[in-house]
Design a protein around this motif. Structure first.
Motif, short mmCIF file in Angstrom:
data_model
loop_
_atom_site.label_atom_id
_atom_site.label_comp_id
_atom_site.label_asym_id
_atom_site.label_seq_id
_atom_site.Cartn_x
_atom_site.Cartn_y
_atom_site.Cartn_z
N LYS A 172 0.83 -1.20 0.00
CA LYS A 172 0.00 0.00 0.00
C LYS A 172 0.86 1.25 0.00
O LYS A 172 2.01 1.24 0.43
N ALA A 173 0.28 2.32 -0.52
CA ALA A 173 0.93 3.63 -0.52
C ALA A 173 0.13 4.55 0.38
O ALA A 173 -1.10 4.48 0.42
N THR A 174 0.83 5.41 1.12
CA THR A 174 0.17 6.36 2.01
C THR A 174 0.71 7.76 1.72
O THR A 174 1.70 7.93 1.01
N GLY A 175 0.05 8.73 2.31
CA GLY A 175 0.47 10.11 2.10
C GLY A 175 1.58 10.57 3.02
O GLY A 175 2.07 11.68 2.89
N ARG A 176 2.01 9.70 3.96
CA ARG A 176 3.08 10.09 4.88
C ARG A 176 3.75 8.84 5.41
O ARG A 176 3.28 7.72 5.18
N PRO A 179 2.35 4.54 10.17
CA PRO A 179 0.99 4.03 9.97
C PRO A 179 0.05 5.13 9.48
O PRO A 179 -0.02 6.20 10.09
N ALA A 180 -0.64 4.88 8.41
CA ALA A 180 -1.54 5.88 7.84
C ALA A 180 -2.53 5.20 6.92
O ALA A 180 -2.33 4.06 6.49
N ARG A 181 -3.61 5.91 6.60
CA ARG A 181 -4.59 5.38 5.67
C ARG A 181 -3.99 5.30 4.28
O ARG A 181 -3.20 6.14 3.87
#
Length: 288
Positions: A172-176, A179-181
């Motif tokens: 998965k890729a996150t914006g930061r 742990p992140a959505r």
């Protein structure tokens, strides 16, 4: 209400169909605090120990309790059984969320960014929905899309996952950092018995998306009788194929999901790039 057994929980829900079952409450409390949910009553599932474990079933299936926590799915014994689901659980949030958040809650809430959902879609898992005196089996994909939703008085109890004993990957890729959505996620599994590749893309739409044509195409590029090698160009093309299938031209534009006449929006281009990279890397890791 705090039932001590599954039967008591089903009976309580039959008596109070408007009540909301709750286990970890990570999603529920967020909805309550945001004013999106005002439950008439709660049925706590925390005392039902049978829903917090998992077992094998004849026919090569793992039966997972709806109360199985993300932290429990991250343990080595479970990770050896369903690696992609363990990877998804590991990235589901900080420790305090993983310790209480549950598999059943992830499915019932059906948030687009739910990390376990694309894995369950790619594995073609199913759920058991119980009500007083009866139960039924529903594919996870049907439940998430509303094709066969939860009905009043039903409780999600078990998740049945076919054991493929073959490589599977979740990325998965996150914006930061940390742990992140997810902004995008990809689950990919190999099914050597059927000479198939199954892929699901999460977080880019309200439900996980299966790029079926891309799956069928890339399965034909793999040397199933030998080393499962694939031309690197085919791996790259698979990533592009998945991204184009799952991210429409109008993604992120005003009036999102509308068709545009002058090519994909800037947001669509960025997201397609992300999905393409994830899909390409997931396939490459699965075929190593």
């Amino acid at each position: 209400m705090l039932p001590a057994s599954l039967d008591e929980a089903v009976d309580a829900l039959a008596a109070h169909p408007a009540a909301v079952p709750v286990a970890g409450a990570t999603d529920l409390m967020e909805a309550v605090n945001a004013g999106r949910l005002r439950p008439a009553a709660l049925i706590g599932l925390g005392r039902i120990t049978e829903l917090r474990g998992w077992r094998y079933e004849d026919g090569g299936t793992a039966v997972l309790g709806a109360g199985l926590t993300h932290a429990r799915m991250d343990r080595p014994d479970f990770a050896a059984l369903i690696p992609a689901l363990a990877d998804a659980a590991r990235t589901a949030g900080p420790p305090q969320v993983r310790n209480v958040g549950t598999l059943g809650g992830n499915i019932a809430t059906a948030a687009p960014t739910g990390d376990t959902l694309p894995v369950l879609a790619a594995l073609e898992a199913s759920v058991t929905l119980a009500r007083a005196g009866a139960s039924r089996e529903v594919p996870v994909s049907h439940l998430l899309t509303g094709l066969d939703p939860l009905r009043p008085g039903e409780l999600l109890t078990w998740v049945r996952v076919p054991l493929l004993h073959a490589p599977q990957v979740f990325l998965k890729a996150t914006g930061r950092s940390g742990p992140a959505r997810a902004t995008a996620s990809v689950a990919l599994v190999l099914d050597p018995a059927r000479r198939a590749v199954r892929c699901a893309v999460g977080a880019v739409a309200p439900v996980p998306l299966r790029p079926l044509e891309a799956e069928a195409w890339v399965a034909g590029c793999i040397d199933w009788d030998g080393s499962r090698e694939i031309d690197p160009a085919a791996t790259a093309a698979f990533g592009e194929y998945v991204a184009a299938a799952c991210v429409p031209d109008g993604y992120g534009a005003e009036g999102a999901w509308e068709a545009v006449t002058e090519g994909p929006s800037a947001a669509a281009v960025r997201l397609r790039r992300t999905v393409s990279v994830l899909a390409r890397r997931a396939l490459g890791r699965a075929l190593k």
